[in-house]
Motif scaffolding. Structure first.
Motif, PDB file in Angstrom:
ATOM      1  N   TRP A 156      -2.236  -3.681  13.966  1.00 57.41           N
ATOM      2  CA  TRP A 156      -0.899  -4.071  13.476  1.00 57.41           C
ATOM      3  C   TRP A 156      -0.007  -2.841  13.443  1.00 57.41           C
ATOM      4  O   TRP A 156      -0.331  -1.846  12.775  1.00 57.41           O
ATOM      5  CB  TRP A 156      -1.003  -4.698  12.083  1.00 57.41           C
ATOM      6  CG  TRP A 156       0.334  -5.013  11.462  1.00 57.41           C
ATOM      7  CD1 TRP A 156       0.862  -4.465  10.325  1.00 57.41           C
ATOM      8  CD2 TRP A 156       1.310  -5.940  11.950  1.00 57.41           C
ATOM      9  NE1 TRP A 156       2.093  -5.007  10.075  1.00 57.41           N
ATOM     10  CE2 TRP A 156       2.411  -5.909  11.063  1.00 57.41           C
ATOM     11  CE3 TRP A 156       1.380  -6.789  13.070  1.00 57.41           C
ATOM     12  CZ2 TRP A 156       3.547  -6.691  11.239  1.00 57.41           C
ATOM     13  CZ3 TRP A 156       2.522  -7.578  13.239  1.00 57.41           C
ATOM     14  CH2 TRP A 156       3.590  -7.528  12.331  1.00 57.41           C
ATOM     15  N   HIS A 157       1.119  -2.945  14.154  1.00 59.44           N
ATOM     16  CA  HIS A 157       2.042  -1.816  14.186  1.00 59.44           C
ATOM     17  C   HIS A 157       3.458  -2.262  13.817  1.00 59.44           C
ATOM     18  O   HIS A 157       4.437  -1.649  14.229  1.00 59.44           O
ATOM     19  CB  HIS A 157       2.021  -1.177  15.575  1.00 59.44           C
ATOM     20  CG  HIS A 157       0.642  -0.751  16.008  1.00 59.44           C
ATOM     21  ND1 HIS A 157       0.003   0.349  15.484  1.00 59.44           N
ATOM     22  CD2 HIS A 157      -0.242  -1.327  16.865  1.00 59.44           C
ATOM     23  CE1 HIS A 157      -1.218   0.451  16.014  1.00 59.44           C
ATOM     24  NE2 HIS A 157      -1.383  -0.554  16.848  1.00 59.44           N
ATOM     25  N   GLY A 158       3.530  -3.370  13.075  1.00 60.57           N
ATOM     26  CA  GLY A 158       4.829  -3.882  12.667  1.00 60.57           C
ATOM     27  C   GLY A 158       5.327  -4.925  13.650  1.00 60.57           C
ATOM     28  O   GLY A 158       4.663  -5.250  14.637  1.00 60.57           O
TER      29      GLY A 158
ATOM     30  N   TRP B 197       0.814  -1.222   0.000  1.00 57.61           N
ATOM     31  CA  TRP B 197       0.000   0.000   0.000  1.00 57.61           C
ATOM     32  C   TRP B 197       0.857   1.286   0.000  1.00 57.61           C
ATOM     33  O   TRP B 197       0.351   2.380   0.254  1.00 57.61           O
ATOM     34  CB  TRP B 197      -0.956   0.069   1.215  1.00 57.61           C
ATOM     35  CG  TRP B 197      -1.646  -1.228   1.535  1.00 57.61           C
ATOM     36  CD1 TRP B 197      -2.308  -2.026   0.655  1.00 57.61           C
ATOM     37  CD2 TRP B 197      -1.758  -1.884   2.815  1.00 57.61           C
ATOM     38  NE1 TRP B 197      -2.835  -3.126   1.298  1.00 57.61           N
ATOM     39  CE2 TRP B 197      -2.507  -3.070   2.621  1.00 57.61           C
ATOM     40  CE3 TRP B 197      -1.310  -1.573   4.106  1.00 57.61           C
ATOM     41  CZ2 TRP B 197      -2.804  -3.953   3.669  1.00 57.61           C
ATOM     42  CZ3 TRP B 197      -1.611  -2.456   5.143  1.00 57.61           C
ATOM     43  CH2 TRP B 197      -2.340  -3.631   4.918  1.00 57.61           C
TER      44      TRP B 197
ATOM     45  N   LYS C 251       5.615   4.133   4.651  1.00 55.23           N
ATOM     46  CA  LYS C 251       5.094   3.785   3.323  1.00 55.23           C
ATOM     47  C   LYS C 251       5.167   4.941   2.317  1.00 55.23           C
ATOM     48  O   LYS C 251       6.223   5.227   1.788  1.00 55.23           O
ATOM     49  CB  LYS C 251       3.670   3.243   3.475  1.00 55.23           C
ATOM     50  CG  LYS C 251       3.644   2.040   4.456  1.00 55.23           C
ATOM     51  CD  LYS C 251       2.560   1.072   4.190  1.00 55.23           C
ATOM     52  CE  LYS C 251       2.455   0.041   5.304  1.00 55.23           C
ATOM     53  NZ  LYS C 251       2.949  -1.270   4.976  1.00 55.23           N
TER      54      LYS C 251
ATOM     55  N   ASP D 221      -1.295   5.750  14.569  1.00 60.30           N
ATOM     56  CA  ASP D 221      -0.398   5.083  13.628  1.00 60.30           C
ATOM     57  C   ASP D 221      -0.923   5.336  12.208  1.00 60.30           C
ATOM     58  O   ASP D 221      -1.832   4.657  11.729  1.00 60.30           O
ATOM     59  CB  ASP D 221      -0.325   3.584  13.940  1.00 60.30           C
ATOM     60  CG  ASP D 221       0.677   2.865  13.037  1.00 60.30           C
ATOM     61  OD1 ASP D 221       1.125   3.470  12.040  1.00 60.30           O
ATOM     62  OD2 ASP D 221       0.997   1.699  13.322  1.00 60.30           O
TER      63      ASP D 221
ATOM     64  N   ILE E 178       0.827   5.053   9.437  1.00 61.94           N
ATOM     65  CA  ILE E 178       1.786   4.491   8.482  1.00 61.94           C
ATOM     66  C   ILE E 178       1.099   4.108   7.162  1.00 61.94           C
ATOM     67  O   ILE E 178       1.678   4.268   6.089  1.00 61.94           O
ATOM     68  CB  ILE E 178       2.561   3.326   9.146  1.00 61.94           C
ATOM     69  CG1 ILE E 178       3.574   3.932  10.121  1.00 61.94           C
ATOM     70  CG2 ILE E 178       3.234   2.414   8.124  1.00 61.94           C
ATOM     71  CD1 ILE E 178       4.250   2.983  11.059  1.00 61.94           C
ATOM     72  N   VAL E 179      -0.144   3.671   7.255  1.00 62.43           N
ATOM     73  CA  VAL E 179      -0.901   3.377   6.030  1.00 62.43           C
ATOM     74  C   VAL E 179      -1.700   4.598   5.568  1.00 62.43           C
ATOM     75  O   VAL E 179      -1.704   4.953   4.393  1.00 62.43           O
ATOM     76  CB  VAL E 179      -1.873   2.192   6.262  1.00 62.43           C
ATOM     77  CG1 VAL E 179      -2.769   1.977   5.049  1.00 62.43           C
ATOM     78  CG2 VAL E 179      -1.092   0.922   6.569  1.00 62.43           C
TER      79      VAL E 179
ATOM     80  N   GLU F  29      -4.429   2.478  14.866  1.00 67.31           N
ATOM     81  CA  GLU F  29      -4.548   2.813  13.442  1.00 67.31           C
ATOM     82  C   GLU F  29      -5.919   3.464  13.247  1.00 67.31           C
ATOM     83  O   GLU F  29      -6.915   2.916  13.721  1.00 67.31           O
ATOM     84  CB  GLU F  29      -4.542   1.538  12.589  1.00 67.31           C
ATOM     85  CG  GLU F  29      -3.311   0.697  12.639  1.00 67.31           C
ATOM     86  CD  GLU F  29      -3.594  -0.700  12.087  1.00 67.31           C
ATOM     87  OE1 GLU F  29      -3.513  -0.893  10.875  1.00 67.31           O
ATOM     88  OE2 GLU F  29      -3.912  -1.598  12.888  1.00 67.31           O
TER      89      GLU F  29
ATOM     90  N   ILE G  60      11.127   3.479   4.814  1.00 67.06           N
ATOM     91  CA  ILE G  60      11.007   4.611   5.746  1.00 67.06           C
ATOM     92  C   ILE G  60      10.053   4.311   6.897  1.00 67.06           C
ATOM     93  O   ILE G  60       9.142   3.493   6.782  1.00 67.06           O
ATOM     94  CB  ILE G  60      10.525   5.889   4.999  1.00 67.06           C
ATOM     95  CG1 ILE G  60      10.838   7.153   5.832  1.00 67.06           C
ATOM     96  CG2 ILE G  60       9.025   5.820   4.681  1.00 67.06           C
ATOM     97  CD1 ILE G  60      10.749   8.462   5.072  1.00 67.06           C
TER      98      ILE G  60
ATOM     99  N   THR H 281      12.003   1.774   8.940  1.00 64.01           N
ATOM    100  CA  THR H 281      10.773   0.975   8.839  1.00 64.01           C
ATOM    101  C   THR H 281       9.710   1.554   9.767  1.00 64.01           C
ATOM    102  O   THR H 281      10.030   2.265  10.738  1.00 64.01           O
ATOM    103  CB  THR H 281      10.995  -0.497   9.261  1.00 64.01           C
ATOM    104  OG1 THR H 281      11.312  -0.510  10.659  1.00 64.01           O
ATOM    105  CG2 THR H 281      12.085  -1.177   8.473  1.00 64.01           C
ATOM    106  N   GLY H 282       8.481   1.180   9.463  1.00 63.81           N
ATOM    107  CA  GLY H 282       7.383   1.582  10.327  1.00 63.81           C
ATOM    108  C   GLY H 282       7.469   0.907  11.691  1.00 63.81           C
ATOM    109  O   GLY H 282       7.098   1.483  12.708  1.00 63.81           O
ATOM    110  N   SER H 283       7.963  -0.323  11.698  1.00 58.76           N
ATOM    111  CA  SER H 283       8.073  -1.062  12.964  1.00 58.76           C
ATOM    112  C   SER H 283       8.946  -0.305  13.958  1.00 58.76           C
ATOM    113  O   SER H 283       8.660  -0.273  15.160  1.00 58.76           O
ATOM    114  CB  SER H 283       8.694  -2.441  12.727  1.00 58.76           C
ATOM    115  OG  SER H 283       7.930  -3.170  11.803  1.00 58.76           O
TER     116      SER H 283
HETATM  117  C1  LIG Z   1      -0.370   0.473  10.516  1.00 57.79           C
HETATM  118  C2  LIG Z   1       1.008  -0.079  10.355  1.00 57.79           C
HETATM  119  N1  LIG Z   1       1.940   0.243  11.254  1.00 57.79           N
HETATM  120  C3  LIG Z   1       3.207  -0.212  11.137  1.00 57.79           C
HETATM  121  C4  LIG Z   1       3.579  -1.024  10.101  1.00 57.79           C
HETATM  122  C5  LIG Z   1       4.982  -1.536  10.004  1.00 57.79           C
HETATM  123  O1  LIG Z   1       5.666  -0.905   8.988  1.00 57.79           O
HETATM  124  P1  LIG Z   1       6.943  -1.632   8.317  1.00 57.79           P
HETATM  125  O2  LIG Z   1       6.424  -2.816   7.586  1.00 57.79           O
HETATM  126  O3  LIG Z   1       7.536  -0.576   7.441  1.00 57.79           O
HETATM  127  O4  LIG Z   1       7.842  -2.019   9.448  1.00 57.79           O
HETATM  128  C6  LIG Z   1       2.643  -1.386   9.135  1.00 57.79           C
HETATM  129  C7  LIG Z   1       3.009  -2.253   8.001  1.00 57.79           C
HETATM  130  O5  LIG Z   1       2.204  -2.687   7.219  1.00 57.79           O
HETATM  131  C8  LIG Z   1       1.307  -0.909   9.276  1.00 57.79           C
HETATM  132  O6  LIG Z   1       0.359  -1.271   8.402  1.00 57.79           O
END
Ligand SMILES: Cc1ncc(COP(=O)(O)O)c(C=O)c1O
Length: 446
Positions: free
Chosen positions: A151-153, A69, A271, A243, A245-246, A210, A279, A123-125
């Protein structure tokens, strides 16, 4: 599964099968991210352009997964590719500070003023890991609340209640005690969530959430849910962390926060912000972010140590991110009105199609994101998704892939890009209709 489309998939992807048999010898499960595996084996990509993926057997697929995404402008948009080619000639990794990172940060701050300060990671994680560390540092409390299915990685602290059945451990290697500092709340049920939060309020460092449950299955928030959580956090002296990230730069240039009227203390991006390069970004309130200031807080006891890492703020990612955001800024109207319109068209069209065929189904989503759920019940949270017919969804997605060259990562949400066209959605609807009519797939479920 022994459907015709499975036979067809195997027939069309012989080279992928050969590669997969090599991959399992070097990667656990043959993949470098668990969700990239699907039955019988994933096709191996040889190239990507615009809305399209090509595989090593010469098949082409219209891509609805779009790099987890991340690719809002499609694969390899010219504006990013040209800038990356120039940047590569001028250095790929400096390993020290650079001007383009400042430009990207200033751009983000202008678009999302609550990003008073930020820290780039790869990374998002990492970004979510640092977010909760900072929340604990700021509040002196330990507990983190997250949504069931959120989900936060892969960061250890948030690897709780991710997969169904949610009350069980997420797998081996996670220390049980870690879970005692995570409290999980049911998405979209404010009363029940507040009840849980109430029980841990004295030690509650933050709520991280999220805005739209993504990985768990594309569930938008009902009115008042996120706002209610934010209100609780603020009253309780806990941090409210969004969060994004998406959703950041996908639902709008100003994030989901602007859509839902939220004012998070901290938020995470990833993302899209990297323009296709790796990133994660932790952003937020200046006072809170200042706890991570290694210059002003030179002594270890007063510093909250958060990364970066070797590749954070590297000039390739910074360039791709900046060019992407600049494009989105300059073409805001065209991009968002187009991808949101296509998203609506997909949701409406699929809903109508399955309803007319008597197949119990709900197509959830927001803006350019959507996902089909075969369920007789209304889908409101991760448990509803887990209880829907996931095997049928998997088979439907594989049938699209094998017989129609349409790629959804099986069971995962779709995200449209600026490279998609109305004709693609029409093809998706026609292909779905054909699958409904021709295959026996839906017979028993209707
Ligand atoms: C809402 C959310 N947070 C964090 C992450 C983790 O990001 P990454 O895969 O870049 O570590 C994701 C990955 O899909 C995500 O959807």
């Amino acid at each position: 599964m022994q459907h015709d489309f499975l036979k067809n998939y195997k027939h069309k992807t012989k080279e992928s099968r050969r590669l997969y048999s090599r991959a399992v010898k070097v990667f656990p499960g043959g993949v470098s991210h668990n969700i990239r595996y699907f039955e019988p084996y994933p096709f191996f990509v040889s190239g990507a352009k615009g809305k399209q993926l090509s595989d090593v057997d010469g098949n082409k697929y219209t891509d609805y997964w779009m790099g987890h995404w991340a690719l809002i402008l499609g694969h390899s948009p010219k504006v990013v590719v040209n800038a990356l080619a120039e940047q590569a000639k001028n250095g790929i990794l400096y390993g020290t500070v650079n001007g383009v990172s400042v430009e990207l940060a200033e751009t983000i701050k202008k678009l999302m003023p609550r990003a008073e300060m930020m820290r780039f990671s790869s990374t998002g994680s990492e970004a979510t890991m640092y977010a909760i560390r900072l929340a604990r540092a700021r509040t002196g409390r330990r507990i983190v609340a997250k949504a069931i299915g959120g989900w936060h990685g892969f960061n250890t602290a948030l690897m709780q209640t991710v997969n169904y059945p949610f009350e069980e451990e997420e797998g081996l290697g996670l220390v049980q005690d870690e879970g005692q500092f995570v409290e999980s709340i049911p998405f979209n049920n404010l009363d029940a969530s507040l009840k849980v939060l109430e029980t841990v309020k004295d030690d509650l460092a933050c709520i991280i959430i999220e805005p739209v449950l993504g990985g768990a299955g594309c569930v938008p928030p009902i009115d008042g849910y996120l706002q209610g959580l934010e209100e609780f956090a603020k009253k309780n002296g806990s941090l409210f962390i969004l969060d994004e990230i998406v959703t950041g730069f996908r639902l709008s240039l100003h994030g989901a926060a602007s859509i839902y009227g939220l004012e998070p203390d901290l938020f995470t991006l990833g993302k899209i912000a990297g323009g296709g390069m790796p990133i994660g970004i932790l952003c937020g309130d200046k006072d809170i972010m200042s706890l991570a200031d290694p210059v002003a807080r030179a002594d270890k006891e007063s510093l909250c140590a958060i990364g970066g890492g070797t590749f954070s703020a590297n000039p390739m990612t910074m360039t791709a991110g900046l060019l992407t955001l600049n494009f989105l800024k300059e073409n805001k109207q065209q991009v968002y009105s187009k991808i949101d319109r296509l998203g609506r068209m997909a949701r409406k069209g699929l809903t109508k199609l399955f309803a007319e065929s008597g197949i119990p189904c709900q197509v959830t989503g927001e803006g350019s994101m959507f996902l089909t759920h075969f369920s007789k019940n209304v889908v409101m949270d991760a448990t509803d998704i887990a209880n829907s017919n996931r095997e049928l969804l998997k088979a439907y997605h594989l049938a699209l892939m094998a017989n129609h060259g349409i790629f959804f990562l099986p069971t995962k949400m779709a995200a449209l890009s600026f490279a998609h066209e109305e004709g693609d959605i029409k093809k998706l609807l026609e292909a779905t209709k054909k699958i409904i009519i021709d295959s026996k797939l839906f017979k028993r479920f209707a």
